[in-house]
Enzyme design. Sequence first.
Site, PDB file in Angstrom:
ATOM      1  N   VAL A   1      -5.282 -78.002-123.080  1.00 58.07           N
ATOM      2  CA  VAL A   1      -5.437 -78.569-124.430  1.00 58.07           C
ATOM      3  C   VAL A   1      -6.439 -77.820-125.297  1.00 58.07           C
ATOM      4  O   VAL A   1      -6.521 -78.061-126.498  1.00 58.07           O
ATOM      5  CB  VAL A   1      -5.831 -80.076-124.398  1.00 58.07           C
ATOM      6  CG1 VAL A   1      -4.753 -80.916-123.752  1.00 58.07           C
ATOM      7  CG2 VAL A   1      -7.199 -80.295-123.741  1.00 58.07           C
TER       8      VAL A   1
ATOM      9  N   TYR B   1     -20.436 -87.016-124.337  1.00 54.43           N
ATOM     10  CA  TYR B   1     -19.228 -87.863-124.279  1.00 54.43           C
ATOM     11  C   TYR B   1     -19.206 -88.835-125.462  1.00 54.43           C
ATOM     12  O   TYR B   1     -18.167 -89.038-126.090  1.00 54.43           O
ATOM     13  CB  TYR B   1     -19.226 -88.599-122.945  1.00 54.43           C
ATOM     14  CG  TYR B   1     -17.939 -89.287-122.579  1.00 54.43           C
ATOM     15  CD1 TYR B   1     -16.765 -88.570-122.397  1.00 54.43           C
ATOM     16  CD2 TYR B   1     -17.896 -90.662-122.370  1.00 54.43           C
ATOM     17  CE1 TYR B   1     -15.585 -89.210-122.030  1.00 54.43           C
ATOM     18  CE2 TYR B   1     -16.727 -91.303-122.000  1.00 54.43           C
ATOM     19  CZ  TYR B   1     -15.577 -90.575-121.826  1.00 54.43           C
ATOM     20  OH  TYR B   1     -14.406 -91.205-121.455  1.00 54.43           O
TER      21      TYR B   1
ATOM     22  N   LYS C   1     -16.146 -88.856-128.077  1.00 51.70           N
ATOM     23  CA  LYS C   1     -15.245 -90.010-128.208  1.00 51.70           C
ATOM     24  C   LYS C   1     -15.402 -90.710-129.561  1.00 51.70           C
ATOM     25  O   LYS C   1     -14.439 -91.281-130.081  1.00 51.70           O
ATOM     26  CB  LYS C   1     -15.455 -90.974-127.038  1.00 51.70           C
ATOM     27  CG  LYS C   1     -15.001 -90.395-125.695  1.00 51.70           C
ATOM     28  CD  LYS C   1     -13.525 -89.970-125.708  1.00 51.70           C
ATOM     29  CE  LYS C   1     -13.001 -89.604-124.331  1.00 51.70           C
ATOM     30  NZ  LYS C   1     -11.595 -89.154-124.353  1.00 51.70           N
TER      31      LYS C   1
HETATM   32  N1  LIG Z   1     -11.501 -93.670-116.348  1.00 47.57           N
HETATM   33  C1  LIG Z   1     -12.324 -94.215-117.235  1.00 47.57           C
HETATM   34  O1  LIG Z   1     -13.208 -95.012-116.911  1.00 47.57           O
HETATM   35  C2  LIG Z   1     -12.170 -93.903-118.700  1.00 47.57           C
HETATM   36  C3  LIG Z   1     -12.789 -94.753-119.621  1.00 47.57           C
HETATM   37  C4  LIG Z   1     -12.658 -94.488-120.971  1.00 47.57           C
HETATM   38  C5  LIG Z   1     -11.921 -93.402-121.389  1.00 47.57           C
HETATM   39  N2  LIG Z   1     -11.344 -92.594-120.473  1.00 47.57           N
HETATM   40  C6  LIG Z   1     -10.598 -91.451-120.977  1.00 47.57           C
HETATM   41  O2  LIG Z   1      -9.281 -91.478-120.466  1.00 47.57           O
HETATM   42  C7  LIG Z   1      -8.789 -90.140-120.345  1.00 47.57           C
HETATM   43  C8  LIG Z   1      -8.226 -89.917-118.959  1.00 47.57           C
HETATM   44  O3  LIG Z   1      -9.263 -90.104-118.016  1.00 47.57           O
HETATM   45  P1  LIG Z   1      -8.981 -90.366-116.465  1.00 47.57           P
HETATM   46  O4  LIG Z   1      -9.909 -91.434-116.063  1.00 47.57           O
HETATM   47  O5  LIG Z   1      -7.527 -90.540-116.243  1.00 47.57           O
HETATM   48  O6  LIG Z   1      -9.504 -88.967-115.862  1.00 47.57           O
HETATM   49  P2  LIG Z   1      -8.877 -88.013-114.726  1.00 47.57           P
HETATM   50  O7  LIG Z   1      -9.966 -87.047-114.412  1.00 47.57           O
HETATM   51  O8  LIG Z   1      -8.294 -88.827-113.622  1.00 47.57           O
HETATM   52  O9  LIG Z   1      -7.682 -87.287-115.480  1.00 47.57           O
HETATM   53  C9  LIG Z   1      -7.894 -86.365-116.508  1.00 47.57           C
HETATM   54  C10 LIG Z   1      -6.724 -85.420-116.548  1.00 47.57           C
HETATM   55  O10 LIG Z   1      -6.949 -84.491-117.618  1.00 47.57           O
HETATM   56  C11 LIG Z   1      -6.597 -83.194-117.147  1.00 47.57           C
HETATM   57  N3  LIG Z   1      -7.300 -82.179-117.909  1.00 47.57           N
HETATM   58  C12 LIG Z   1      -8.617 -81.873-117.884  1.00 47.57           C
HETATM   59  N4  LIG Z   1      -8.858 -80.820-118.670  1.00 47.57           N
HETATM   60  C13 LIG Z   1      -7.670 -80.461-119.231  1.00 47.57           C
HETATM   61  C14 LIG Z   1      -7.284 -79.444-120.136  1.00 47.57           C
HETATM   62  N5  LIG Z   1      -8.156 -78.550-120.626  1.00 47.57           N
HETATM   63  N6  LIG Z   1      -5.987 -79.380-120.510  1.00 47.57           N
HETATM   64  C15 LIG Z   1      -5.073 -80.257-120.004  1.00 47.57           C
HETATM   65  N7  LIG Z   1      -5.377 -81.223-119.119  1.00 47.57           N
HETATM   66  C16 LIG Z   1      -6.675 -81.320-118.749  1.00 47.57           C
HETATM   67  C17 LIG Z   1      -7.000 -83.202-115.675  1.00 47.57           C
HETATM   68  O11 LIG Z   1      -6.357 -82.166-114.943  1.00 47.57           O
HETATM   69  C18 LIG Z   1      -6.567 -84.588-115.249  1.00 47.57           C
HETATM   70  O12 LIG Z   1      -5.226 -84.604-114.809  1.00 47.57           O
HETATM   71  C19 LIG Z   1      -9.950 -89.219-120.712  1.00 47.57           C
HETATM   72  O13 LIG Z   1      -9.830 -88.829-122.071  1.00 47.57           O
HETATM   73  C20 LIG Z   1     -11.155 -90.108-120.516  1.00 47.57           C
HETATM   74  O14 LIG Z   1     -12.260 -89.718-121.296  1.00 47.57           O
HETATM   75  C21 LIG Z   1     -11.433 -92.817-119.133  1.00 47.57           C
END
Ligand SMILES: NC(=O)c1ccc[n+]([C@@H]2O[C@H](COP(=O)([O-])OP(=O)(O)OC[C@H]3O[C@@H](n4cnc5c(N)ncnc54)[C@H](O)[C@@H]3O)[C@@H](O)[C@H]2O)c1
Length: 246
Positions: free
Chosen positions: A60, A146, A150
């Site tokens: 991305v 972060y 966000k």
């Molecule tokens: N899990 C939580 O508690 C939480 C809370 C709030 C927001 N979020 C947001 O939700 C989203 C997903 O988080 P998650 O918990 O599933 O994390 P995760 O680490 O399980 O998954 C993240 C995914 O993004 C991919 N990724 C990372 N860098 C990338 C890049 N440069 N290009 C393409 N893909 C890339 C990774 O390979 C992975 O598959 C994120 O934006 C995170 O900030 C998560």
Amino acid sequence: MARLAGKIAFITGGASGLGAAIARAYVAEGASVVIADIDREGGEALAAELGAARFVYLDVTTEASWAEAVATCERIDVLVNNAGITTLGSIEDVTLAQFRHELDIDVLGVFMGTQAALPKMKVHGGSIINMSSLSGVKASANLVAYNAAKAAVTLMTKSCALHFAEKGYGIRCNSVHPGAIHTPIIDKVLAQSDDPDALYRSFVDVHPVGRLGKPEEIAAIAVYLGSDESAFATGAEFRVDGGASI
Ligand SMILES: NC(=O)c1ccc[n+]([C@@H]2O[C@H](COP(=O)([O-])OP(=O)(O)OC[C@H]3O[C@@H](n4cnc5c(N)ncnc54)[C@H](O)[C@@H]3O)[C@@H](O)[C@H]2O)c1
């Protein structure tokens, strides 16, 4: 009735965590899913398991990668800008390089993704879902990068929503704000800490309901936002956080 029948959804970070849960829920509701990720192995395995899904490599953070990935799609009805990382650290801990890396993925990724998908979406309308966070509306001392990333996604979403409405594109754009959800990202954050147990307890404690969320609980709001049920929702913050932002 399948709530996403006939829709093609492009999900960034679709190989893991929330993106994978959204991909699963979308396929179950009748959508065809493009899992876009840097994790080829995980993305291909999930696509094979789900059936109505395929993997496309996407970093991305580069425009060229976005152009290539989007060019493989005949149509995009739903764009889920979900890929993200979490950098742990306060203003005194985080280096400039770490801060830039966080913004590259979590902010510029959303910006470039929206620009890349727009030409395919504005011909028929659709839905853009930007994964922000509880941390996009509420600060933590140890999440300076972060929080900045966000919060940027929160307002970028509203700016895009206004622009699409003014132009009459029929594209809505909303942000989703999960509390802490137990996915691999949480394990990666815990691994950055000197005291992972205390950090985990602090994650639980910010949620009045007394637990972390489940990926399916975020996928459910993404199904609503991807479906025509959300036709009148745009520029809104969907907080799914066990009461943590109250
Ligand atoms: N899990 C939580 O508690 C939480 C809370 C709030 C927001 N979020 C947001 O939700 C989203 C997903 O988080 P998650 O918990 O599933 O994390 P995760 O680490 O399980 O998954 C993240 C995914 O993004 C991919 N990724 C990372 N860098 C990338 C890049 N440069 N290009 C393409 N893909 C890339 C990774 O390979 C992975 O598959 C994120 O934006 C995170 O900030 C998560």
